[in-house]
Design a protein around this motif. Structure first.
Motif, PDB file in Angstrom:
ATOM      1  N   PRO A 132       0.989  -1.225   0.138  1.00  0.00           N
ATOM      2  CA  PRO A 132       0.107  -0.197   0.012  1.00  0.00           C
ATOM      3  C   PRO A 132       0.960   1.317   0.004  1.00  0.00           C
ATOM      4  O   PRO A 132       0.319   2.293  -0.409  1.00  0.00           O
ATOM      5  CB  PRO A 132      -0.887  -0.162   1.274  1.00  0.00           C
ATOM      6  CG  PRO A 132      -0.995  -1.565   1.507  1.00  0.00           C
ATOM      7  CD  PRO A 132       0.545  -2.130   0.919  1.00  0.00           C
ATOM      8  N   ASP A 133       2.012   1.059   0.542  1.00  0.00           N
ATOM      9  CA  ASP A 133       2.754   2.240   0.532  1.00  0.00           C
ATOM     10  C   ASP A 133       3.743   2.665  -0.720  1.00  0.00           C
ATOM     11  O   ASP A 133       4.507   3.608  -0.816  1.00  0.00           O
ATOM     12  CB  ASP A 133       3.825   2.252   1.860  1.00  0.00           C
ATOM     13  CG  ASP A 133       4.783   1.142   1.896  1.00  0.00           C
ATOM     14  OD1 ASP A 133       5.372   0.754   0.810  1.00  0.00           O
ATOM     15  OD2 ASP A 133       4.985   0.431   2.912  1.00  0.00           O
ATOM     16  N   GLY A 134       3.515   1.703  -1.706  1.00  0.00           N
ATOM     17  CA  GLY A 134       4.028   1.800  -2.822  1.00  0.00           C
ATOM     18  C   GLY A 134       5.518   1.087  -3.240  1.00  0.00           C
ATOM     19  O   GLY A 134       6.077   1.049  -4.240  1.00  0.00           O
ATOM     20  N   ARG A 135       5.824   0.332  -2.107  1.00  0.00           N
ATOM     21  CA  ARG A 135       7.202  -0.371  -2.190  1.00  0.00           C
ATOM     22  C   ARG A 135       6.817  -1.847  -3.050  1.00  0.00           C
ATOM     23  O   ARG A 135       5.911  -2.413  -2.837  1.00  0.00           O
ATOM     24  CB  ARG A 135       7.868  -0.867  -0.761  1.00  0.00           C
ATOM     25  CG  ARG A 135       8.307   0.387  -0.280  1.00  0.00           C
ATOM     26  CD  ARG A 135       9.127  -0.047   0.978  1.00  0.00           C
ATOM     27  NE  ARG A 135       8.125  -0.034   2.286  1.00  0.00           N
ATOM     28  CZ  ARG A 135       8.510  -0.640   3.475  1.00  0.00           C
ATOM     29  NH1 ARG A 135       9.655  -0.461   3.650  1.00  0.00           N
ATOM     30  NH2 ARG A 135       7.512  -0.662   4.413  1.00  0.00           N
ATOM     31  N   LYS A 136       7.744  -2.046  -3.754  1.00  0.00           N
ATOM     32  CA  LYS A 136       7.637  -3.222  -4.635  1.00  0.00           C
ATOM     33  C   LYS A 136       8.402  -4.258  -3.968  1.00  0.00           C
ATOM     34  O   LYS A 136       9.648  -4.398  -3.568  1.00  0.00           O
ATOM     35  CB  LYS A 136       8.397  -3.017  -6.098  1.00  0.00           C
ATOM     36  CG  LYS A 136       7.834  -4.093  -7.118  1.00  0.00           C
ATOM     37  CD  LYS A 136       8.386  -3.566  -8.578  1.00  0.00           C
ATOM     38  CE  LYS A 136       8.095  -4.630  -9.574  1.00  0.00           C
ATOM     39  NZ  LYS A 136       8.496  -4.253 -10.644  1.00  0.00           N
ATOM     40  N   ILE A 137       7.632  -5.532  -3.939  1.00  0.00           N
ATOM     41  CA  ILE A 137       8.211  -6.829  -3.244  1.00  0.00           C
ATOM     42  C   ILE A 137       8.314  -7.861  -4.238  1.00  0.00           C
ATOM     43  O   ILE A 137       7.388  -8.212  -4.862  1.00  0.00           O
ATOM     44  CB  ILE A 137       7.199  -7.110  -1.980  1.00  0.00           C
ATOM     45  CG1 ILE A 137       7.160  -6.155  -1.154  1.00  0.00           C
ATOM     46  CG2 ILE A 137       8.016  -8.577  -1.371  1.00  0.00           C
ATOM     47  CD1 ILE A 137       6.256  -6.344  -0.001  1.00  0.00           C
ATOM     48  N   VAL A 138       9.461  -8.467  -4.376  1.00  0.00           N
ATOM     49  CA  VAL A 138       9.775  -9.503  -5.335  1.00  0.00           C
ATOM     50  C   VAL A 138       9.954 -10.806  -4.388  1.00  0.00           C
ATOM     51  O   VAL A 138      10.826 -10.887  -3.571  1.00  0.00           O
ATOM     52  CB  VAL A 138      10.809  -9.255  -6.159  1.00  0.00           C
ATOM     53  CG1 VAL A 138      11.188 -10.437  -6.996  1.00  0.00           C
ATOM     54  CG2 VAL A 138      10.590  -8.237  -7.329  1.00  0.00           C
ATOM     55  N   PHE A 139       9.279 -11.842  -4.615  1.00  0.00           N
ATOM     56  CA  PHE A 139       9.394 -13.271  -4.183  1.00  0.00           C
ATOM     57  C   PHE A 139      10.206 -14.118  -5.087  1.00  0.00           C
ATOM     58  O   PHE A 139       9.576 -14.327  -6.321  1.00  0.00           O
ATOM     59  CB  PHE A 139       8.078 -13.466  -3.679  1.00  0.00           C
ATOM     60  CG  PHE A 139       7.333 -13.103  -2.515  1.00  0.00           C
ATOM     61  CD1 PHE A 139       7.597 -13.360  -1.253  1.00  0.00           C
ATOM     62  CD2 PHE A 139       6.580 -11.768  -3.078  1.00  0.00           C
ATOM     63  CE1 PHE A 139       7.054 -12.589  -0.194  1.00  0.00           C
ATOM     64  CE2 PHE A 139       6.009 -11.070  -1.863  1.00  0.00           C
ATOM     65  CZ  PHE A 139       6.150 -11.528  -0.565  1.00  0.00           C
ATOM     66  N   GLN A 140      11.182 -14.967  -4.586  1.00  0.00           N
ATOM     67  CA  GLN A 140      11.459 -16.241  -5.323  1.00  0.00           C
ATOM     68  C   GLN A 140      10.992 -17.154  -4.234  1.00  0.00           C
ATOM     69  O   GLN A 140      11.127 -17.196  -3.232  1.00  0.00           O
ATOM     70  CB  GLN A 140      13.170 -16.260  -5.294  1.00  0.00           C
ATOM     71  CG  GLN A 140      13.798 -17.652  -5.743  1.00  0.00           C
ATOM     72  CD  GLN A 140      14.035 -17.442  -7.325  1.00  0.00           C
ATOM     73  OE1 GLN A 140      14.995 -18.143  -7.711  1.00  0.00           O
ATOM     74  NE2 GLN A 140      12.957 -17.137  -7.881  1.00  0.00           N
ATOM     75  N   CYS A 141      10.183 -18.136  -4.991  1.00  0.00           N
ATOM     76  CA  CYS A 141       9.530 -19.293  -4.157  1.00  0.00           C
ATOM     77  C   CYS A 141      10.253 -20.658  -4.417  1.00  0.00           C
ATOM     78  O   CYS A 141      10.089 -21.010  -5.709  1.00  0.00           O
ATOM     79  CB  CYS A 141       7.876 -19.274  -4.681  1.00  0.00           C
ATOM     80  SG  CYS A 141       7.216 -17.653  -4.402  1.00  0.00           S
ATOM     81  N   LYS A 142      10.725 -21.236  -3.642  1.00  0.00           N
ATOM     82  CA  LYS A 142      11.383 -22.522  -3.648  1.00  0.00           C
ATOM     83  C   LYS A 142      10.624 -23.828  -2.948  1.00  0.00           C
ATOM     84  O   LYS A 142      10.838 -23.785  -1.979  1.00  0.00           O
ATOM     85  CB  LYS A 142      12.949 -22.540  -3.463  1.00  0.00           C
ATOM     86  CG  LYS A 142      13.646 -21.637  -4.445  1.00  0.00           C
ATOM     87  CD  LYS A 142      13.890 -22.445  -5.959  1.00  0.00           C
ATOM     88  CE  LYS A 142      14.512 -21.426  -6.840  1.00  0.00           C
ATOM     89  NZ  LYS A 142      14.553 -21.779  -8.114  1.00  0.00           N
ATOM     90  N   HIS A 143       9.864 -24.523  -3.704  1.00  0.00           N
ATOM     91  CA  HIS A 143       9.075 -25.716  -3.197  1.00  0.00           C
ATOM     92  C   HIS A 143      10.176 -26.899  -2.853  1.00  0.00           C
ATOM     93  O   HIS A 143      10.902 -27.038  -4.013  1.00  0.00           O
ATOM     94  CB  HIS A 143       7.951 -26.051  -3.625  1.00  0.00           C
ATOM     95  CG  HIS A 143       7.055 -26.948  -3.030  1.00  0.00           C
ATOM     96  ND1 HIS A 143       7.531 -28.358  -3.183  1.00  0.00           N
ATOM     97  CD2 HIS A 143       6.170 -26.759  -2.285  1.00  0.00           C
ATOM     98  CE1 HIS A 143       6.214 -29.024  -2.456  1.00  0.00           C
ATOM     99  NE2 HIS A 143       5.750 -28.034  -1.704  1.00  0.00           N
ATOM    100  N   ARG A 144      10.168 -27.542  -1.813  1.00  0.00           N
ATOM    101  CA  ARG A 144      10.915 -29.035  -1.697  1.00  0.00           C
ATOM    102  C   ARG A 144      10.012 -29.931  -0.971  1.00  0.00           C
ATOM    103  O   ARG A 144       9.126 -29.736  -0.391  1.00  0.00           O
ATOM    104  CB  ARG A 144      12.083 -28.732  -0.654  1.00  0.00           C
ATOM    105  CG  ARG A 144      13.113 -27.673  -1.446  1.00  0.00           C
ATOM    106  CD  ARG A 144      13.916 -28.617  -2.680  1.00  0.00           C
ATOM    107  NE  ARG A 144      14.901 -27.867  -2.975  1.00  0.00           N
ATOM    108  CZ  ARG A 144      15.124 -26.990  -3.889  1.00  0.00           C
ATOM    109  NH1 ARG A 144      13.876 -26.793  -4.673  1.00  0.00           N
ATOM    110  NH2 ARG A 144      15.974 -26.295  -4.380  1.00  0.00           N
ATOM    111  N   GLN A 145      10.085 -31.081  -1.414  1.00  0.00           N
ATOM    112  CA  GLN A 145       9.516 -31.915  -0.850  1.00  0.00           C
ATOM    113  C   GLN A 145      10.229 -32.273   0.479  1.00  0.00           C
ATOM    114  O   GLN A 145      11.469 -32.358   0.753  1.00  0.00           O
ATOM    115  CB  GLN A 145       9.885 -33.569  -1.552  1.00  0.00           C
ATOM    116  CG  GLN A 145       9.197 -33.589  -2.855  1.00  0.00           C
ATOM    117  CD  GLN A 145       7.579 -33.447  -3.054  1.00  0.00           C
ATOM    118  OE1 GLN A 145       6.847 -34.016  -2.045  1.00  0.00           O
ATOM    119  NE2 GLN A 145       7.109 -32.371  -3.703  1.00  0.00           N
ATOM    120  N   PRO A 146       9.162 -32.854   1.444  1.00  0.00           N
ATOM    121  CA  PRO A 146       9.581 -32.999   2.818  1.00  0.00           C
ATOM    122  C   PRO A 146      10.918 -33.777   2.727  1.00  0.00           C
ATOM    123  O   PRO A 146      10.975 -34.821   2.392  1.00  0.00           O
ATOM    124  CB  PRO A 146       8.523 -33.903   3.473  1.00  0.00           C
ATOM    125  CG  PRO A 146       7.320 -33.230   2.771  1.00  0.00           C
ATOM    126  CD  PRO A 146       7.756 -33.084   1.398  1.00  0.00           C
TER     127      PRO A 146
END
Length: 328
Positions: A234-248
């Protein structure tokens, strides 16, 4: 010497005749001063012993509360687990400090009492003659020490009351978290484990949207350049996520993942905040590189706080909200 022979106290009879004779000689030779001095001395000893026992009982009470506080444990799965432990630690520490003070005073009174015992073999009449310094008995010093009992009892009561209030407040907050965890907006870590990589990315996007961020990219692809989810706060800051899924049970993520994200998140995607998130964990080199490059790692307990308990992302990442401009 004046004796009330109607007293219920009888002269002792010893097996050895010599002891009977010696005692009778002492009694016959006793004066009023001897009797009064002996009574005063005995009374001083009883008063001193009573004072010692008061502090001994207080020390026992403090120790009991300290032991009970040391056994208190918060729910390891609760987002307030650390705060529960901190509250218990503060109580234990305060009680420990109080116990040290109480023990010191008790021991000081004990020393005075032992001094009175030693004085028994001396000239008691001399100690109680008119003009003798009453401070010699040690009761004056003990009297000053005894005055500390009530304040110490009050301190202990205040400690326990404040701890009870703090625990009550934490319990109320914890109940709110538990209630949130029962809603559809909550995602348990076990749910992440059963997801596919794409479902994991979409779940992260839904959590970002839950925090009222505007999501412009919900999942990555072959040409995502290290960005799986992109959102604007909401404050205008941009957020970038790198998502790494792993098996248990999979291996922790290493520094190459952080290197790739660092090479594109800010230069290419113009990110203000960069986050690497996984249902697994990160290696020590990955942690070191992330700290150097100001990249936030989100996994384990931190991920649980955000996904399961609903704590806002910036609070979980310990990122300050921007200052609100003052009204003109």
């Amino acid at each position: 010497m004046h004796l009330n022979w109607k007293s219920g106290v009888a002269l002792p009879v010893y097996h050895a005749a010599e002891m009977n004779e010696a005692m009778q000689c002492k009694i016959r030779a006793a004066t009023d001063d001897d009797l009064l001095s002996a009574l005063l001395h005995f009374s001083e000893g009883r008063v001193a012993l009573s004072a010692y026992q008061r502090f001994d009982r207080l020390l026992t009470a403090v120790g009991r509360h300290k032991e009970q506080a040391g056994k208190l444990r918060g729910d390891d799965d609760s987002p307030l687990c650390f705060e529960f432990r901190q509250a218990n630690y503060r109580l234990v520490s305060s009680l420990h400090a109080l116990a040290i003070e109480v023990e010191e005073i008790r021991n000081e009174i004990g020393s005075a009492w032992h001094s009175l015992r030693k004085a028994t073999t001396g000239d008691l009449n001399h100690r109680y003659r008119t003009g003798a310094d009453p401070a010699e008995s040690g009761l004056d010093a003990i009297g000053l020490l005894v005055s500390a009992v009530k304040p110490m009892l009050q301190r202990m009561a205040t400690m326990l009351s404040q701890h009870a209030d703090e625990m009550h407040e934490l319990a109320i907050r914890d109940a709110d978290f538990q209630a949130f965890a029962a809603t559809a907006d909550s995602i348990a870590l076990e749910q992440f484990d059963s997801m596919s990589p794409l479902e994991f990315e979409q779940a992260i996007a839904s959590l970002v949207q839950r925090d009222a961020y505007c999501v412009s990219q919900r999942n990555g692809g072959a040409r995502d350049l290290g960005a799986d989810v992109i959102a604007t706060a909401p404050d205008g800051r941009k957020i970038v996520f790198q998502c790494k899924h792993r098996q248990p049970g999979g291996r922790p993520l290493g520094s190459p993942v952080i290197q790739t994200l660092n090479g594109t998140a800010r230069p290419v995607h113009k990110a203000d905040i960069v986050v690497a998130v996984t249902n697994s964990s990160f290696t020590s080199p990955a942690h070191d590189l992330a700290r150097e490059q100001d990249i936030h790692l989100l996994f384990g307990p931190q991920l649980r706080k955000w996904a399961t308990w609903g704590i806002p992302l910036l609070a979980v990442l310990n990122i300050e909200e921007p200052a609100v401009p003052a009204a003109a």
